[in-house]
Design a protein around this motif. Structure first.
Motif, PDB file in Angstrom:
ATOM      1  N   ALA A 122       2.756 -11.878  -4.083  1.00 56.90           N
ATOM      2  CA  ALA A 122       1.943 -12.221  -5.255  1.00 56.90           C
ATOM      3  C   ALA A 122       0.457 -12.179  -4.896  1.00 56.90           C
ATOM      4  CB  ALA A 122       2.337 -13.594  -5.786  1.00 56.90           C
ATOM      5  N   ARG A 123       0.120 -12.743  -3.741  1.00 58.70           N
ATOM      6  CA  ARG A 123      -1.285 -12.734  -3.317  1.00 58.70           C
ATOM      7  C   ARG A 123      -1.790 -11.312  -3.088  1.00 58.70           C
ATOM      8  NH1 ARG A 123      -0.273 -17.467  -0.430  1.00 58.70           N
ATOM      9  NH2 ARG A 123       0.096 -16.406   1.544  1.00 58.70           N
ATOM     10  N   GLU A 167       0.821  -1.213   0.000  1.00 57.90           N
ATOM     11  CA  GLU A 167       0.000   0.000   0.000  1.00 57.90           C
ATOM     12  C   GLU A 167       0.852   1.259   0.000  1.00 57.90           C
ATOM     13  OE1 GLU A 167      -2.452  -0.746   3.386  1.00 57.90           O
ATOM     14  OE2 GLU A 167      -3.753  -2.114   2.268  1.00 57.90           O
ATOM     15  N   LEU A 168       1.999   1.202   0.686  1.00 59.85           N
ATOM     16  CA  LEU A 168       2.786   2.419   0.927  1.00 59.85           C
ATOM     17  C   LEU A 168       3.878   2.660  -0.112  1.00 59.85           C
ATOM     18  CD1 LEU A 168       3.089   4.651   3.093  1.00 59.85           C
ATOM     19  CD2 LEU A 168       4.645   3.122   4.328  1.00 59.85           C
ATOM     20  N   PHE A 169       4.478   1.597  -0.606  1.00 59.45           N
ATOM     21  CA  PHE A 169       5.719   1.774  -1.380  1.00 59.45           C
ATOM     22  C   PHE A 169       5.498   1.619  -2.885  1.00 59.45           C
ATOM     23  CE2 PHE A 169       7.307   0.606   2.848  1.00 59.45           C
ATOM     24  CZ  PHE A 169       8.263   1.590   3.033  1.00 59.45           C
ATOM     25  N   ASP A 170       6.263   2.391  -3.647  1.00 55.16           N
ATOM     26  CA  ASP A 170       6.245   2.301  -5.112  1.00 55.16           C
ATOM     27  C   ASP A 170       7.220   1.246  -5.611  1.00 55.16           C
ATOM     28  OD1 ASP A 170       4.488   4.693  -5.664  1.00 55.16           O
ATOM     29  OD2 ASP A 170       6.056   5.611  -4.444  1.00 55.16           O
ATOM     30  N   ALA A 171       8.178   0.890  -4.764  1.00 60.61           N
ATOM     31  CA  ALA A 171       9.139  -0.153  -5.133  1.00 60.61           C
ATOM     32  C   ALA A 171       9.608  -0.854  -3.868  1.00 60.61           C
ATOM     33  CB  ALA A 171      10.343   0.444  -5.864  1.00 60.61           C
ATOM     34  N   ILE A 172       9.881  -2.147  -4.000  1.00 60.69           N
ATOM     35  CA  ILE A 172      10.411  -2.943  -2.889  1.00 60.69           C
ATOM     36  C   ILE A 172      11.699  -3.593  -3.387  1.00 60.69           C
ATOM     37  CG2 ILE A 172      10.002  -4.965  -1.410  1.00 60.69           C
ATOM     38  CD1 ILE A 172       6.972  -4.244  -1.534  1.00 60.69           C
ATOM     39  N   HIS A 173      12.806  -3.311  -2.673  1.00 56.82           N
ATOM     40  CA  HIS A 173      14.129  -3.756  -3.136  1.00 56.82           C
ATOM     41  C   HIS A 173      14.586  -5.036  -2.452  1.00 56.82           C
ATOM     42  CE1 HIS A 173      15.479   0.138  -5.190  1.00 56.82           C
ATOM     43  NE2 HIS A 173      14.261   0.382  -4.757  1.00 56.82           N
ATOM     44  N   THR A 174      13.760  -5.600  -1.587  1.00 58.24           N
ATOM     45  CA  THR A 174      14.238  -6.654  -0.701  1.00 58.24           C
ATOM     46  C   THR A 174      13.407  -7.928  -0.788  1.00 58.24           C
ATOM     47  OG1 THR A 174      13.001  -5.462   1.014  1.00 58.24           O
ATOM     48  CG2 THR A 174      15.385  -5.131   0.951  1.00 58.24           C
ATOM     49  N   LEU A 175      13.049  -8.300  -2.002  1.00 59.30           N
ATOM     50  CA  LEU A 175      12.397  -9.598  -2.210  1.00 59.30           C
ATOM     51  C   LEU A 175      13.495 -10.665  -2.145  1.00 59.30           C
ATOM     52  CD1 LEU A 175      10.298 -11.636  -3.068  1.00 59.30           C
ATOM     53  CD2 LEU A 175      10.388 -10.724  -5.384  1.00 59.30           C
ATOM     54  N   ASP A 176      13.477 -11.473  -1.079  1.00 58.21           N
ATOM     55  CA  ASP A 176      14.640 -12.315  -0.811  1.00 58.21           C
ATOM     56  C   ASP A 176      14.317 -13.766  -0.460  1.00 58.21           C
ATOM     57  OD1 ASP A 176      13.485 -11.946   1.649  1.00 58.21           O
ATOM     58  OD2 ASP A 176      15.297 -11.214   2.643  1.00 58.21           O
ATOM     59  N   ARG A 177      13.033 -14.167  -0.572  1.00 53.75           N
ATOM     60  CA  ARG A 177      12.735 -15.564  -0.215  1.00 53.75           C
ATOM     61  C   ARG A 177      11.373 -15.974  -0.769  1.00 53.75           C
ATOM     62  NH1 ARG A 177      11.716 -12.065   3.818  1.00 53.75           N
ATOM     63  NH2 ARG A 177       9.818 -12.381   5.010  1.00 53.75           N
ATOM     64  N   PRO A 178      11.197 -17.282  -0.978  1.00 52.55           N
ATOM     65  CA  PRO A 178       9.950 -17.768  -1.593  1.00 52.55           C
ATOM     66  C   PRO A 178       8.697 -17.400  -0.804  1.00 52.55           C
ATOM     67  CG  PRO A 178      11.623 -19.487  -1.652  1.00 52.55           C
ATOM     68  CD  PRO A 178      12.193 -18.366  -0.828  1.00 52.55           C
ATOM     69  N   ALA A 219       7.002 -16.949 -12.592  1.00 55.51           N
ATOM     70  CA  ALA A 219       5.870 -17.877 -12.708  1.00 55.51           C
ATOM     71  C   ALA A 219       4.685 -17.401 -11.868  1.00 55.51           C
ATOM     72  CB  ALA A 219       6.306 -19.278 -12.273  1.00 55.51           C
ATOM     73  N   MET A 220       4.973 -16.585 -10.832  1.00 50.90           N
ATOM     74  CA  MET A 220       3.897 -16.009 -10.014  1.00 50.90           C
ATOM     75  C   MET A 220       3.434 -14.665 -10.553  1.00 50.90           C
ATOM     76  SD  MET A 220       5.265 -16.573  -6.135  1.00 50.90           S
ATOM     77  CE  MET A 220       6.660 -17.654  -5.961  1.00 50.90           C
ATOM     78  N   ASP A 221       3.918 -14.272 -11.728  1.00 46.94           N
ATOM     79  CA  ASP A 221       3.550 -12.982 -12.339  1.00 46.94           C
ATOM     80  C   ASP A 221       3.985 -11.784 -11.516  1.00 46.94           C
ATOM     81  OD1 ASP A 221       2.467 -13.808 -14.730  1.00 46.94           O
ATOM     82  OD2 ASP A 221       0.469 -14.122 -13.873  1.00 46.94           O
ATOM     83  N   LEU A 222       5.040 -11.923 -10.742  1.00 50.42           N
ATOM     84  CA  LEU A 222       5.520 -10.778  -9.962  1.00 50.42           C
ATOM     85  C   LEU A 222       6.221  -9.788 -10.901  1.00 50.42           C
ATOM     86  CD1 LEU A 222       6.852 -12.506  -6.733  1.00 50.42           C
ATOM     87  CD2 LEU A 222       4.944 -10.901  -6.918  1.00 50.42           C
ATOM     88  N   PRO A 223       5.969  -8.493 -10.711  1.00 48.02           N
ATOM     89  CA  PRO A 223       6.557  -7.475 -11.592  1.00 48.02           C
ATOM     90  C   PRO A 223       8.028  -7.181 -11.241  1.00 48.02           C
ATOM     91  CG  PRO A 223       5.112  -6.432  -9.981  1.00 48.02           C
ATOM     92  CD  PRO A 223       5.014  -7.917  -9.746  1.00 48.02           C
ATOM     93  N   SER A 255      -4.779  -9.227  -5.029  1.00 49.71           N
ATOM     94  CA  SER A 255      -6.014  -8.775  -4.396  1.00 49.71           C
ATOM     95  C   SER A 255      -6.105  -7.251  -4.338  1.00 49.71           C
ATOM     96  CB  SER A 255      -6.161  -9.383  -2.998  1.00 49.71           C
ATOM     97  OG  SER A 255      -5.080  -9.014  -2.191  1.00 49.71           O
ATOM     98  N   SER A 256      -4.967  -6.554  -4.292  1.00 49.60           N
ATOM     99  CA  SER A 256      -5.019  -5.091  -4.173  1.00 49.60           C
ATOM    100  C   SER A 256      -5.014  -4.402  -5.526  1.00 49.60           C
ATOM    101  CB  SER A 256      -3.829  -4.580  -3.357  1.00 49.60           C
ATOM    102  OG  SER A 256      -2.637  -4.730  -4.110  1.00 49.60           O
ATOM    103  N   GLY A 257      -4.523  -5.059  -6.554  1.00 51.56           N
ATOM    104  CA  GLY A 257      -4.397  -4.403  -7.848  1.00 51.56           C
ATOM    105  C   GLY A 257      -3.229  -3.438  -7.918  1.00 51.56           C
ATOM    106  N   LYS A 258      -2.501  -3.273  -6.816  1.00 54.92           N
ATOM    107  CA  LYS A 258      -1.313  -2.412  -6.826  1.00 54.92           C
ATOM    108  C   LYS A 258      -0.097  -3.263  -7.127  1.00 54.92           C
ATOM    109  CE  LYS A 258      -0.727   1.206  -4.315  1.00 54.92           C
ATOM    110  NZ  LYS A 258      -0.375   2.064  -3.167  1.00 54.92           N
TER     111      LYS A 258
END
Ligand SMILES: *Cc1c(COP(=O)(O)O)cnc(C)c1O
Length: 217
Positions: free
Chosen positions: A107-108, A89-100, A148-152, A112-115
């Motif tokens: 992804a969920r 909700e708060l951030f335009d970018a997240i730099h710390t995707l580090d685990r499944p 595969a999870m459609d993460l941007p 659900s948020s469309g953001k």
């Protein structure tokens, strides 16, 4: 102001690397800084900031966003899975995707948020036991799983070991990004952002050189 000096040094580093002016984005890291220092930079017209803690950012940025148009906020600290929702909700970018588990949570929430914030996969280029991030040998598989999870996915991020020459770590990050078709490289902090720009950084994260030393007391 200090930020003007950093921007001037950033432009000089772009020129020295034969890169177009403006090809690197400066993220002003405002974590734990006194509000007056951050407001001075906002008053001056700068709008791109980084924070490390969801709760701290939630306490500061909604009000500043009401007062200042066009704020762009980057999450650069470790992200707990149970904070995925407020982070999106708060951030335009997240730099710390580090685990499944975090990838699944994001992804969920994105569905659900469309953001959809831009996501950077954090790579533990030094394979340090105490540091977050995907190990270099596991990076390709993790990136494929995220896709595969459609993460941007926008790119990769690293924090090199403190006592080492950062350049080989920046190069390793760039190699992993290139072979995976990712263009974003979030690397370089106050002490080494010019080196990072020479090695291809697209996003640099600079805190103390802009705002002064942080005091955690
Ligand atoms: C705090 C922090 C920065 C900024 O560090 P400085 O040395 O103050 O420029 C950059 N990246 C990350 C991930 C950080 O936690």
């Amino acid at each position: 102001m200090a930020i003007d000096d950093i921007i001037a040094r950033m432009r000089a580093a772009e020129r020295a690397a034969d890169r177009p002016a403006g090809s690197v984005k400066l993220i002003a890291v405002s974590k734990v800084q006194p509000p007056a220092r951050v407001e001075a930079v906002l008053d001056q017209g700068y709008r791109i900031f980084g924070e490390n803690y969801v709760q701290e950012a939630q306490g500061k940025w909604p009000l500043w966003r009401d007062r200042f148009d066009g704020v762009e906020l980057h999450m650069i600290g470790p992200l707990q899975s149970n904070k995925a929702k407020p982070a999106i909700e708060l951030f335009d970018a997240i730099h710390t995707l580090d685990r499944p588990s975090l990838a699944q949570k994001l992804a969920r929430q994105i569905q659900s948020s469309g953001k959809a914030p831009q996501l950077f996969v954090q790579i533990n280029t030094g394979s340090e036991a105490q540091k977050a991030g995907v190990l270099p040998a596991e990076a390709d598989a993790f990136i494929a799983d995220c896709r595969a999870m459609d993460l941007p996915l926008a790119g990769l991020m690293c924090i090199p070991p403190e006592s080492e020459d950062p350049a080989p770590h920046f190069d390793l990050l760039r190699q992993i990004a290139q072979r995976n078709g990712l263009s974003g490289l979030s690397m370089g902090m106050s002490a080494d952002f010019e080196t990072a720009i020479a090695h291809g950084a697209t996003h640099i994260r600079v805190g103390s050189a802009i705002f002064g030393q942080r005091s955690y007391t």
